[in-house]
Scaffold this motif. Sequence first.
Motif, PDB file in Angstrom:
ATOM      1  N   THR A 184     -28.091  26.931  21.988  1.00 12.54           N
ATOM      2  CA  THR A 184     -28.513  28.105  21.264  1.00 12.54           C
ATOM      3  C   THR A 184     -28.069  29.323  22.631  1.00 12.54           C
ATOM      4  O   THR A 184     -27.554  30.309  22.296  1.00 12.54           O
ATOM      5  CB  THR A 184     -29.870  28.601  21.102  1.00 12.54           C
ATOM      6  OG1 THR A 184     -30.835  28.007  22.192  1.00 12.54           O
ATOM      7  CG2 THR A 184     -30.180  27.586  19.754  1.00 12.54           C
ATOM      8  N   GLU A 208     -30.420  27.202  12.907  1.00 13.21           N
ATOM      9  CA  GLU A 208     -30.049  26.040  12.450  1.00 13.21           C
ATOM     10  C   GLU A 208     -30.289  24.830  13.420  1.00 13.21           C
ATOM     11  O   GLU A 208     -30.615  23.908  13.244  1.00 13.21           O
ATOM     12  CB  GLU A 208     -28.733  25.856  11.721  1.00 13.21           C
ATOM     13  CG  GLU A 208     -28.545  26.642  10.147  1.00 13.21           C
ATOM     14  CD  GLU A 208     -27.103  26.583   9.866  1.00 13.21           C
ATOM     15  OE1 GLU A 208     -26.430  25.664  10.283  1.00 13.21           O
ATOM     16  OE2 GLU A 208     -26.719  27.276   9.005  1.00 13.21           O
ATOM     17  N   ILE A 209     -29.831  25.313  14.723  1.00 12.55           N
ATOM     18  CA  ILE A 209     -30.022  24.518  15.800  1.00 12.55           C
ATOM     19  C   ILE A 209     -31.350  24.335  16.043  1.00 12.55           C
ATOM     20  O   ILE A 209     -31.922  23.110  16.227  1.00 12.55           O
ATOM     21  CB  ILE A 209     -29.180  24.920  16.893  1.00 12.55           C
ATOM     22  CG1 ILE A 209     -27.504  25.161  16.821  1.00 12.55           C
ATOM     23  CG2 ILE A 209     -29.472  24.244  18.310  1.00 12.55           C
ATOM     24  CD1 ILE A 209     -26.971  23.615  16.715  1.00 12.55           C
ATOM     25  N   ARG A 245     -18.022  19.144   8.063  1.00 12.30           N
ATOM     26  CA  ARG A 245     -18.547  20.091   8.392  1.00 12.30           C
ATOM     27  C   ARG A 245     -19.609  20.561   7.228  1.00 12.30           C
ATOM     28  O   ARG A 245     -20.687  21.205   7.253  1.00 12.30           O
ATOM     29  CB  ARG A 245     -17.555  21.530   8.582  1.00 12.30           C
ATOM     30  CG  ARG A 245     -18.088  22.755   9.360  1.00 12.30           C
ATOM     31  CD  ARG A 245     -18.705  22.613  10.587  1.00 12.30           C
ATOM     32  NE  ARG A 245     -19.599  23.311  11.207  1.00 12.30           N
ATOM     33  CZ  ARG A 245     -20.779  23.694  10.846  1.00 12.30           C
ATOM     34  NH1 ARG A 245     -21.453  23.221  10.104  1.00 12.30           N
ATOM     35  NH2 ARG A 245     -21.303  24.840  11.094  1.00 12.30           N
ATOM     36  N   TYR A 265     -25.075  18.090   9.798  1.00 14.46           N
ATOM     37  CA  TYR A 265     -23.956  18.027  10.869  1.00 14.46           C
ATOM     38  C   TYR A 265     -24.583  18.800  12.104  1.00 14.46           C
ATOM     39  O   TYR A 265     -24.252  18.335  13.063  1.00 14.46           O
ATOM     40  CB  TYR A 265     -22.691  19.274  10.450  1.00 14.46           C
ATOM     41  CG  TYR A 265     -21.833  19.693  11.323  1.00 14.46           C
ATOM     42  CD1 TYR A 265     -20.930  18.765  11.396  1.00 14.46           C
ATOM     43  CD2 TYR A 265     -22.091  20.598  12.081  1.00 14.46           C
ATOM     44  CE1 TYR A 265     -19.887  19.126  12.530  1.00 14.46           C
ATOM     45  CE2 TYR A 265     -21.045  20.998  13.097  1.00 14.46           C
ATOM     46  CZ  TYR A 265     -20.103  20.211  13.381  1.00 14.46           C
ATOM     47  OH  TYR A 265     -19.065  20.508  14.369  1.00 14.46           O
ATOM     48  N   GLN A 266     -25.529  19.847  12.026  1.00 17.32           N
ATOM     49  CA  GLN A 266     -25.947  20.322  13.034  1.00 17.32           C
ATOM     50  C   GLN A 266     -26.840  19.238  14.000  1.00 17.32           C
ATOM     51  O   GLN A 266     -26.765  19.307  15.190  1.00 17.32           O
ATOM     52  CB  GLN A 266     -26.914  21.462  12.954  1.00 17.32           C
ATOM     53  CG  GLN A 266     -26.249  22.824  12.157  1.00 17.32           C
ATOM     54  CD  GLN A 266     -25.224  23.563  12.961  1.00 17.32           C
ATOM     55  OE1 GLN A 266     -24.687  22.823  13.979  1.00 17.32           O
ATOM     56  NE2 GLN A 266     -24.943  24.631  12.455  1.00 17.32           N
ATOM     57  N   TYR A 276     -24.238  30.046  22.896  1.00 19.55           N
ATOM     58  CA  TYR A 276     -23.315  30.546  21.993  1.00 19.55           C
ATOM     59  C   TYR A 276     -22.737  31.941  22.043  1.00 19.55           C
ATOM     60  O   TYR A 276     -21.654  32.066  21.672  1.00 19.55           O
ATOM     61  CB  TYR A 276     -24.218  30.738  20.628  1.00 19.55           C
ATOM     62  CG  TYR A 276     -23.742  30.747  19.313  1.00 19.55           C
ATOM     63  CD1 TYR A 276     -22.567  30.000  18.880  1.00 19.55           C
ATOM     64  CD2 TYR A 276     -23.883  31.679  18.223  1.00 19.55           C
ATOM     65  CE1 TYR A 276     -21.705  29.990  17.876  1.00 19.55           C
ATOM     66  CE2 TYR A 276     -23.269  31.865  17.176  1.00 19.55           C
ATOM     67  CZ  TYR A 276     -22.136  31.065  16.825  1.00 19.55           C
ATOM     68  OH  TYR A 276     -21.503  31.146  15.669  1.00 19.55           O
ATOM     69  N   LYS A 313     -31.212  21.864  22.944  1.00 21.12           N
ATOM     70  CA  LYS A 313     -31.275  23.068  21.841  1.00 21.12           C
ATOM     71  C   LYS A 313     -31.303  24.352  22.621  1.00 21.12           C
ATOM     72  O   LYS A 313     -30.405  25.497  22.363  1.00 21.12           O
ATOM     73  CB  LYS A 313     -32.689  22.829  21.004  1.00 21.12           C
ATOM     74  CG  LYS A 313     -32.379  21.880  20.124  1.00 21.12           C
ATOM     75  CD  LYS A 313     -33.005  22.165  18.765  1.00 21.12           C
ATOM     76  CE  LYS A 313     -34.600  21.783  18.966  1.00 21.12           C
ATOM     77  NZ  LYS A 313     -35.536  21.617  17.809  1.00 21.12           N
ATOM     78  N   TYR A 315     -24.298  17.474  15.931  1.00 19.73           N
ATOM     79  CA  TYR A 315     -23.861  18.313  16.834  1.00 19.73           C
ATOM     80  C   TYR A 315     -24.841  18.297  18.148  1.00 19.73           C
ATOM     81  O   TYR A 315     -24.303  18.082  19.258  1.00 19.73           O
ATOM     82  CB  TYR A 315     -23.807  19.723  16.484  1.00 19.73           C
ATOM     83  CG  TYR A 315     -22.908  20.695  17.223  1.00 19.73           C
ATOM     84  CD1 TYR A 315     -21.463  20.422  17.589  1.00 19.73           C
ATOM     85  CD2 TYR A 315     -23.515  21.474  17.915  1.00 19.73           C
ATOM     86  CE1 TYR A 315     -20.767  21.008  18.333  1.00 19.73           C
ATOM     87  CE2 TYR A 315     -22.681  22.373  19.025  1.00 19.73           C
ATOM     88  CZ  TYR A 315     -21.436  22.204  18.998  1.00 19.73           C
ATOM     89  OH  TYR A 315     -20.542  22.969  19.772  1.00 19.73           O
ATOM     90  N   ARG A 327     -26.769  30.675  12.765  1.00 20.74           N
ATOM     91  CA  ARG A 327     -26.252  29.194  13.375  1.00 20.74           C
ATOM     92  C   ARG A 327     -27.518  28.973  14.457  1.00 20.74           C
ATOM     93  O   ARG A 327     -27.972  27.901  14.467  1.00 20.74           O
ATOM     94  CB  ARG A 327     -25.060  29.633  14.162  1.00 20.74           C
ATOM     95  CG  ARG A 327     -24.544  28.336  14.868  1.00 20.74           C
ATOM     96  CD  ARG A 327     -25.020  28.313  16.412  1.00 20.74           C
ATOM     97  NE  ARG A 327     -24.192  27.226  16.957  1.00 20.74           N
ATOM     98  CZ  ARG A 327     -24.391  26.983  18.308  1.00 20.74           C
ATOM     99  NH1 ARG A 327     -25.300  27.716  18.839  1.00 20.74           N
ATOM    100  NH2 ARG A 327     -23.683  26.030  18.943  1.00 20.74           N
ATOM    101  N   ASN A 328     -28.019  29.699  15.322  1.00 16.71           N
ATOM    102  CA  ASN A 328     -29.090  29.401  16.412  1.00 16.71           C
ATOM    103  C   ASN A 328     -30.321  28.727  15.710  1.00 16.71           C
ATOM    104  O   ASN A 328     -31.058  27.919  16.085  1.00 16.71           O
ATOM    105  CB  ASN A 328     -29.347  30.532  17.391  1.00 16.71           C
ATOM    106  CG  ASN A 328     -28.236  30.353  18.519  1.00 16.71           C
ATOM    107  OD1 ASN A 328     -27.262  29.548  18.434  1.00 16.71           O
ATOM    108  ND2 ASN A 328     -28.017  31.299  19.493  1.00 16.71           N
TER     109      ASN A 328
END
Lengths: 448, 491
Positions: free
Chosen positions: A369, A405-406, A275, A280-281, A372, A365, A284, A402-403
Amino acid sequence: MSVARLLKPVVTGLGLLGLALTSAQAVEIQKVTSPGGIEAWLVEDHTVPLVAMNFAFKGGATQDPEGKQGLTRLLAATLDEGAGDLTSEEFQARLEEQSISLSFDTGKDYFYGTLRTLTATRDEAFDLTALALTQPRFDAAPVDRMKTQFLTGIRRSKQDPQDIASELLYKSLLGEHPYTWQTEGTEESMAALTADDLRAQFKRVIGRDTLMIGVVGDIDAETLASALDKTFGALPATSQLDAVASLEFTPGETVTGLLDVPQTQIFFALPGITREDPDYQAAYVMNHILGGGSFTSWLYEEVREKRGLTYGIGTSLAPYDAGGMLVGSVATRADRAGETVEVIREQLRRMAEEGPSEEELVSAKKYLTGSYALRFDTSAKIAAQLVALQNSKLGIDYFDRRNGEIEAVTLDDVKRVAKRLLGASAPTFAAVGPEASVEAVRKAASGG
Amino acid sequence: MQPASSRTRFLPGPRRTRYGLLAALVCSTLLVPAPLMAAGAAPTANPAAAAEVEADVFAPNLSHFTLTNGMEVVVIPDHRAPVVTHMVWYKVGSADEPEGQSGVAHFLEHLMFKGTTAHPDGEFSKTVAELGGEENAFTTTDYTAYFQRVAKEHLPLMMAFEADRMENLILTDEVVKPERDVVLEERRMRVDSEPSSRLREALTSILFVNHPYGSPVIGWQSEIEALNEDSAIAFYDRFYTPNNAVLVIAGDVEADEVKALAEETYGKVARRAEPGARVRPAEPPLAGERRISMADPRVTQETVSYSYLVPSDATGTDGEPEALELLAYILGGGPTSRLHKAGVLEQRIATAAGAYYQSGSLDMGQFGFYAAPTPGHDLDEMEKLIRAELARVLKDGVSEEEVAKATKSMIAEAVFAQDSQQALARIFGSALTTGKTVEDVQTWPQRMKKVTPEQVQAVARKYLSGDPVVGLLTRPKPEDTAAATAPEKQG
């Protein structure tokens, strides 16, 4: 953080503009610290008269002592079977009368507790949780009863193609690491466990130093603060955990087991990513395109939609504390198991060498996003998310970050991480089914 | 707790439940009866309104109306998250299939994802994915439902797509053939691979000898193999029409906006067919005991089940379904139920023992018992255990206190269920496609509170006095195993 915000970047692009996002209520996370210094993350919501509390201690099944595999799992099963003056039956009756649900479970890395109560019985719910966490009884009758149930389950798993295949897979990939233990242990280890073992393990695992708490629902910060001290204040300050060795991988083998079943169960795995890894992203997103998420992944398309070889296929990242893996699973018709493996290998190769298109990346993506917010539509789901986020030490602002980062993941990132994860070594394959089918898997996995 | 039924796998579990086959799923093990049916039988409160357990009417702010083409609409506002659950339920399931075409309802459900004239090649699914939505569908004996969960602003688009595939489905050999293979794999996974599922399938076929509930929802293998584009489209044209459908929307919406959107989308779909009354062949009373026993070397936990045909929520009257619900709870529902206490806690001869009531069907319901022995005990003892507890209820009834406690617990469970907009949508969708009304669901707590101990005993006497249909899941006897594993030894 605001769940409403998470939804805004999504653009339909399909000609039908949506309604304005006017009535959405923001869901804010509060950090609550009790007078005694116990911290919890709270999402206050008074719509439904109930409270959901999830909590976790570090130290799951990896903390089973050598030869006592299954102990932490048995601890989870017996912690709600009598405490203080209440026998198992009395404790369960009290929970039922008050419509309180309290349960414990264990994973590889963490020991989990889950509490659900109506507002009217909130105080009693916290009291019973405190009682279970401080004065468990481990009486002989409930301990024996739970052991019998686990032993039945262990015997059943010896006939279960998924359980057999997963054990083969991890022994081959990870050697003797504690992650390869079944959380229920073996028939021998489970049968030998005693109430004294449970008391010793209880002392080692339950401590305030690793405790993470998430609360959602009909309770305000002040009430929660005092409830935290009442519930968790009397726990030992520190747990006594053994360090868990980092994973060491030996990928590339094919391991098989024979079972007379109409389908062949296949697992495949590769070293993955933890993690904290900066990629990581990207990993993912890559996994989503390869075999995760929605009904649009490469493996879903190639194995199920085009060829009808299976009802379900998927891959996922398994980012454990001691190391990560990428794991895939499929149950396929036995007479075409070899073909299934050939298709999987080809898709792994294509992802490692060619990677996805820009268009596929954009779609992935959008899905990741946009979806989520669906993780936050019940109290139970939010409480689980609050604990998972604390365990992975991502910070209280992660929900907001988080979104972004994606969105920031580029095609180069995905291609780089695909090459790193899928291109470095051949996957381990484990197959369980009729003899001809597992031989076909062997042949296909070795490129023959 | 029940550790054996909640084993955590190291691996992620099976990932896909797309086109879930709910009925097969809920019947797949003797030990875990019917979660959906149970949920359907326990309607629940609406978040915004049910301020306390004692609420007498569930979901009072729910809206219910009918479009001019006959499509029913239910709206359940829940403003906690900016998300909606959009479901379309068709009043058709496997029990409505033509003779010899078992599985066609479920097969069509799979094919509904393939595309329409305006949106070919799975465009609907691709769009749902791009919007970050979740989608799925499921088929039971009595209904077929499709749903998406999306951010609320995408609701109009979902409604447009779903209305489109109510009338414009196109199928080609190219998509139908691989999908039939997928369904055959689904059957192998759900039924053929699991001894308990194979027994359940065989048992159901002798429980219902004349009524179509005796056929599996997924279909018999030979009949699935014979399904094709024509059989799927014929079924579609006969049953997929707005006057045979119910729209359920739960989440961050208001009834007025949904009504306007529904008129613009579903309201423009013409009535395509008149499916008529859902009259299935009746199940005749049969003399004699029916027992089915299946031995399989992969069985590690032997189990016994008793099944009785009883009224369902839809067919029952005079408070009988509510009394059966309480009877099931008292006998075998909670951790302090009579069967659990007697078999698991006191005599310690069973690892699990319980009872359940499947009340959610359009035609008759089922009342069942199950028990699994601990090592050293056998199925005879399990049958004695079930018979003893049943006999005790028939003779002495249940107490006032037991009824009060069970009612309170069941109503509290309903309050917990309201935490999920999906659960609410399912409760109303399944009710409206199995012969119940919105009012039936909303007044459920009032009816539950009226049940007396005498009524509980009366339904037990009326429906559980005869012979059950018995299912026995066993290990092969030692000599059979020896023969099977050592074929070279000649007897």
